[in-house]
Design a protein around this motif. Structure first.
Motif, mmCIF file in Angstrom:
data_model
loop_
_atom_site.group_PDB
_atom_site.id
_atom_site.type_symbol
_atom_site.label_atom_id
_atom_site.label_comp_id
_atom_site.label_asym_id
_atom_site.label_seq_id
_atom_site.Cartn_x
_atom_site.Cartn_y
_atom_site.Cartn_z
ATOM 1 N N GLU A 243 6.399 -13.823 2.624
ATOM 2 C CA GLU A 243 6.697 -15.018 2.291
ATOM 3 C C GLU A 243 7.240 -16.034 3.354
ATOM 4 O O GLU A 243 8.207 -15.527 3.972
ATOM 5 C CB GLU A 243 7.814 -15.214 1.144
ATOM 6 C CG GLU A 243 8.784 -16.465 0.967
ATOM 7 C CD GLU A 243 7.836 -17.544 0.369
ATOM 8 O OE1 GLU A 243 7.243 -18.238 1.084
ATOM 9 O OE2 GLU A 243 7.689 -17.426 -1.013
ATOM 10 N N ASP A 244 6.653 -17.177 3.792
ATOM 11 C CA ASP A 244 7.108 -17.756 4.714
ATOM 12 C C ASP A 244 8.071 -18.711 4.636
ATOM 13 O O ASP A 244 8.640 -19.135 5.754
ATOM 14 C CB ASP A 244 5.916 -18.629 5.357
ATOM 15 C CG ASP A 244 5.081 -19.486 4.168
ATOM 16 O OD1 ASP A 244 5.148 -19.296 3.025
ATOM 17 O OD2 ASP A 244 4.690 -20.725 4.593
ATOM 18 N N GLU A 245 8.617 -19.251 3.474
ATOM 19 C CA GLU A 245 9.859 -19.722 3.404
ATOM 20 C C GLU A 245 10.747 -18.877 3.379
ATOM 21 O O GLU A 245 11.306 -18.252 2.544
ATOM 22 C CB GLU A 245 9.733 -20.651 2.196
ATOM 23 C CG GLU A 245 8.811 -21.994 2.059
ATOM 24 C CD GLU A 245 8.637 -22.248 0.760
ATOM 25 O OE1 GLU A 245 9.324 -23.103 0.106
ATOM 26 O OE2 GLU A 245 7.547 -22.068 0.327
HETATM 27 CA CA CA Z 1 4.086 -20.464 1.241
#
Ligand code: CA
Length: 223
Positions: free
Chosen positions: A9-11
């Protein structure tokens, strides 16, 4: 017995939040923040389950899911955005086991994780234990008092044979046959050496499970 869950997950805020909830529920959690490194981690870590965001930099979640599906049966739960129904459908078609819509209730996420792990069946039954010692057969990871220990391939193979036959005397030949499929040019001495090293790693003050049975072989003594 700690299932390991990989969060891709990039957040970072969401990722951190998921990690905290999973750890509180007794899981081990590792995080990756883009698709490429997620793939690398999935391969090296061999997690029990992957939480996979759909929109990721470098390699999107859908692509990543397809690649993983060709390589492994690891359960995958997709994290998708609200309302993106088509994404969910193609996520499931792409091999995800379940999806969860953002924003989600962390308790619900944990419930889904549990359900998917249970359905996938693997991890729970695939753990062999003897007292404080446990081996996850899917990942070949060995834990002592819930702390991971490093064993060589040979040591792990021998330990696996012992754990399949607790409290039974195994001859050196039986150990060699079962641990190495007979392909191992093992003299009786070699097995003794492996076991000596194995003991060095697992033995504790009050836990010395591998007994030498004079003139017969070895026995793993389990409570
Ligand atoms: Ca994302």
């Amino acid at each position: 017995m700690n299932n390991t869950i990989l969060i891709i997950e990039d957040e970072r805020r969401i990722s951190e939040w998921i990690r905290i909830y999973l750890e509180r529920s007794g899981y081990k959690a590792e995080s990756s923040f883009d698709g490429q490194s997620g793939l690398v981690m999935a391969r090296s870590l061999k997690p029990d389950l992957i939480l996979l965001d759909l929109m990721l930099p470098r390699l999107n979640g859908m692509e990543l899911c397809r690649i993983l599906r060709m390589e492994t049966d690891v359960p995958i739960i997709m994290l998708t955005s609200k309302g993106a129904k088509e994404d969910r459908i193609s996520g499931l078609e792409g091999g995800a086991d379940d999806y969860i819509v953002k924003p989600f209730d962390p308790d619900e996420l944990v419930v889904r994780v549990k359900a998917v792990l249970r359905r996938s069946g693997g991890s729970v039954q695939n753990i062999l234990t003897c007292g404080i010692l446990s081996l996850n057969r899917d990942t070949s990871r060995v834990f002592l008092n819930d702390k991971e220990i490093n064993l060589s391939h040979a040591q792990c193979a021998i330990l696996s044979v012992f754990l399949h036959h607790p409290n039974i005397i195994l001859t050196r030949n039986q150990l060699i046959e079962q641990a190495f499929d007979n392909n191992f040019e093992a003299y009786e001495r070699a097995i003794d050496t492996h076991i000596r090293r194995l003991r060095k790693v697992i033995n504790q003050e009050d836990f010395k499970p591998i007994q030498t049975i004079y003139g017969a072989g070895y026995k793993l003594v389990c409570p």
